[in-house]
Design an enzyme around this catalytic site. Structure first.
Site, short mmCIF file in Angstrom:
data_model
loop_
_atom_site.label_atom_id
_atom_site.label_comp_id
_atom_site.label_asym_id
_atom_site.label_seq_id
_atom_site.Cartn_x
_atom_site.Cartn_y
_atom_site.Cartn_z
N SER A 89 0.85 -1.19 0.00
CA SER A 89 0.00 0.00 0.00
C SER A 89 0.89 1.24 0.00
O SER A 89 2.11 1.14 0.00
CB SER A 89 -0.89 0.01 1.24
OG SER A 89 -0.11 0.33 2.37
N LYS A 90 0.25 2.39 0.04
CA LYS A 90 0.98 3.65 0.01
C LYS A 90 1.99 3.75 1.16
O LYS A 90 3.01 4.39 1.04
CB LYS A 90 0.01 4.82 0.10
CG LYS A 90 -0.83 4.98 -1.15
CD LYS A 90 -1.27 6.42 -1.33
CE LYS A 90 -2.06 6.59 -2.62
NZ LYS A 90 -3.42 6.04 -2.51
N ARG A 91 1.66 3.10 2.26
CA ARG A 91 2.56 3.10 3.41
C ARG A 91 3.96 2.63 3.04
O ARG A 91 4.94 2.96 3.69
CB ARG A 91 2.04 2.13 4.48
CG ARG A 91 1.06 2.69 5.43
CD ARG A 91 0.75 1.65 6.51
NE ARG A 91 0.36 0.35 5.97
CZ ARG A 91 1.09 -0.74 6.06
NH1 ARG A 91 2.26 -0.71 6.68
NH2 ARG A 91 0.67 -1.88 5.55
N HIS A 92 4.05 1.77 2.02
CA HIS A 92 5.34 1.18 1.67
C HIS A 92 6.19 2.09 0.81
O HIS A 92 7.21 1.66 0.28
CB HIS A 92 5.13 -0.16 0.97
CG HIS A 92 4.57 -1.21 1.88
ND1 HIS A 92 3.22 -1.44 1.97
CD2 HIS A 92 5.16 -2.04 2.76
CE1 HIS A 92 3.01 -2.40 2.86
NE2 HIS A 92 4.17 -2.78 3.35
N GLY A 93 5.79 3.34 0.68
CA GLY A 93 6.63 4.28 -0.07
C GLY A 93 6.32 4.21 -1.55
O GLY A 93 5.23 4.53 -1.96
#
Ligand code: GLU
Length: 472
Positions: free
Chosen positions: A242-246
């Site tokens: 997800s976006k959390r992973h950069g």
């Protein structure tokens, strides 16, 4: 003739999962002398944007995934979908349903209360010998697909194996809304048929759609393609990507200094293997890629491995190509690139030592900007004893031929004359010229600069307080 397609919905970036789907579809077509079709599934007008379409085209161009046909836009094929709906109504494989949305909601609410799966009750479904209600006045009907009521729908998924669903589990799908617009699954079916797709390679979030799509294809008398549903990609931490992973957008990898061939190589191995092979060119990948060696389990992203591949490709890239890639990065930082030192020579000397293009820009930048080594490095590597060494080096510098071998010989002579070890002079030179402790060999480094700049940086450096002993 094999025909594959990539069919993204333009609602955001081309993310890494989509890029892998595109890569696999592309490579399968390329490796089998087939055709690769690009189709933009933009019927969700509220969420589709022209920027997202552009992001998909840019991402594919960057990865080098060229298509033979398209891009086809679903929004431009509405007449075609309407025509097929008309054919299905005429053939009796679809029917008008006049159930008002409120009535459907009420029905579903009741079913839920009774612990049943909420579903359409088939009120308007024509059956032999059944009397249909009279269409209510002023109600615009939806069109529903007349799903087979018995038996199973099954397919041999090329990744997941055999999948079977009882037709009784499937509702009569709405294929056209009351305003006449066709729905998602229906457009996919018409397109896959019209475009002659033989292999549907896509994310496994579409497994649930497949039995419905197969039933509609059969109702149209179309050949059913083969399906390969790719498992999802997990982040480094094993969680859903997800976006959390950069970096989720493919173009972010460009921003972060990755080479496209490294990303392609990396994605190629993400959930697919060819023995122990880790490094392969785009062309080699197309030759090797097959659907038999896709892992059915989720693939886990591994940033370290991507970095390793990137360093590998950076080492092997031609310096002139890297120069063209680093130049705009330096310009973006406001760095003026002068003819001397030569950017290409700087890059040739450093490309084996960096992990990405931004690091290459970092090292190149110090050659073009006035330098202020940190006080910490100056204190660490320069002492009052360094001054006479530098002075004698600088004194002899103007007379030697300006090339690495002569510079190296002078450094050696200088340390020998002063009876000190090489790093006593090499480290101060590194610090004063680049502000860095880690550099390629110091003679090659100095030779990159014009002689005047070396003299200037050393002269400035020799003013440092630590050399005069005043800091002590
Ligand atoms: N448009 C769908 C998506 O972006 C893909 C549909 C398909 O491949 O059949 O998820």
């Amino acid at each position: 003739m094999i025909r594959t397609r990539f069919a993204p919905s333009p609602t955001g970036f081309l993310h890494i999962g989509g890029a892998r789907t595109a890569l696999f579809s592309w490579a399968y077509a390329r490796g089998h002398a087939g055709s690769f079709v690009l189709r933009i599934e933009d019927t969700d007008l509220a969420r589709s944007t022209p920027e997202a379409v552009q992001a998909i085209l840019d991402g594919m161009a960057w990865l080098g995934l060229d298509y033979d046909e398209g891009p086809f836009y679903q929004t431009r094929r509405m007449d075609r979908y309407r025509a097929v709906i008309g054919e299905m109504l005429a053939a009796g494989t679809a029917y008008h349903c006049y159930m008002a949305p409120e009535e459907l909601d009420r029905l579903r609410g009741e079913q839920r209360q009774q612990g049943l799966k909420p579903r359409y009750n088939g009120l308007w479904r024509p059956e032999p010998g059944k009397d249909l209600p009279l269409p209510p006045a002023g109600v615009q009907p939806v069109v529903r697909f007349r799903n087979p009521s018995d038996g199973m729908v099954a397919w041999d998924d090329l990744v997941k194996g055999r999948i079977e669903i009882a037709n009784g589990e499937l509702d009569d799908l709405v294929i056209a809304r009351a305003d006449g617009t066709p729905t998602y699954n229906f457009c996919v079916v018409v397109d896959d048929r019209d475009m002659g797709i033989t292999h549907v390679i896509r994310g496994d979030d579409h497994v649930n759609n497949t039995p419905r799509q197969i039933n509609i294809l059969r109702a149209l008398g179309a050949e059913v393609p083969l399906y390969a549903h790719l498992s999802m990609i997990l982040g480094d931490d094993g969680q859903k990507l997800s976006k959390r992973h950069g970096a989720v957008s493919v173009m972010q990898y460009d921003d972060e200094g990755y080479l496209p061939e490294a990303v392609v190589n990396y994605l190629g191995r993400l959930g697919w293997s060819h023995g122990d092979e880790e490094i392969f060119s785009r062309q080699q990948f197309c030759e090797w890629f097959d659907l038999d060696h896709i892992t059915p389990s989720a693939a886990q992203f591994n940033t370290e491995k991507l970095n390793w591949l990137n360093a590998h490709y950076l080492k092997r890239a031609h310096p002139s190509r890297l120069t063209a890639l680093v130049r705009p990065r330096l310009a973006g930082r406001g760095v003026t690139i002068t003819a001397a030192p030569s950017l290409e020579a700087i890059i040739a000397l450093h490309q084996e030592r960096v992990a990405n293009l931004n690091e290459l820009a970092d090292v190149a930048e110090v050659f073009y900007r006035d330098l202020q080594p940190t006080a910490e490095l100056l204190t660490k590597h320069l002492t009052p004893g360094t001054l006479p060494l530098l002075q004698s080096f600088v004194a002899d510098l103007p007379a030697i031929p300006w090339e690495a071998a002569a510079i190296g010989a002078l450094i050696k002579a200088c340390v020998a004359r002063h009876g000190v070890k090489m790093p006593k002079l090499a480290m101060p030179l590194r610090i004063l010229l680049t502000g860095q402790e880690q550099t390629p060999s110091v003679d090659a480094l100095l030779a990159l600069f014009p002689r005047e700049i070396v003299l200037k940086r050393l002269a400035v450096g020799m003013q440092a307080d630590v050399l005069r002993g005043s800091a002590h």
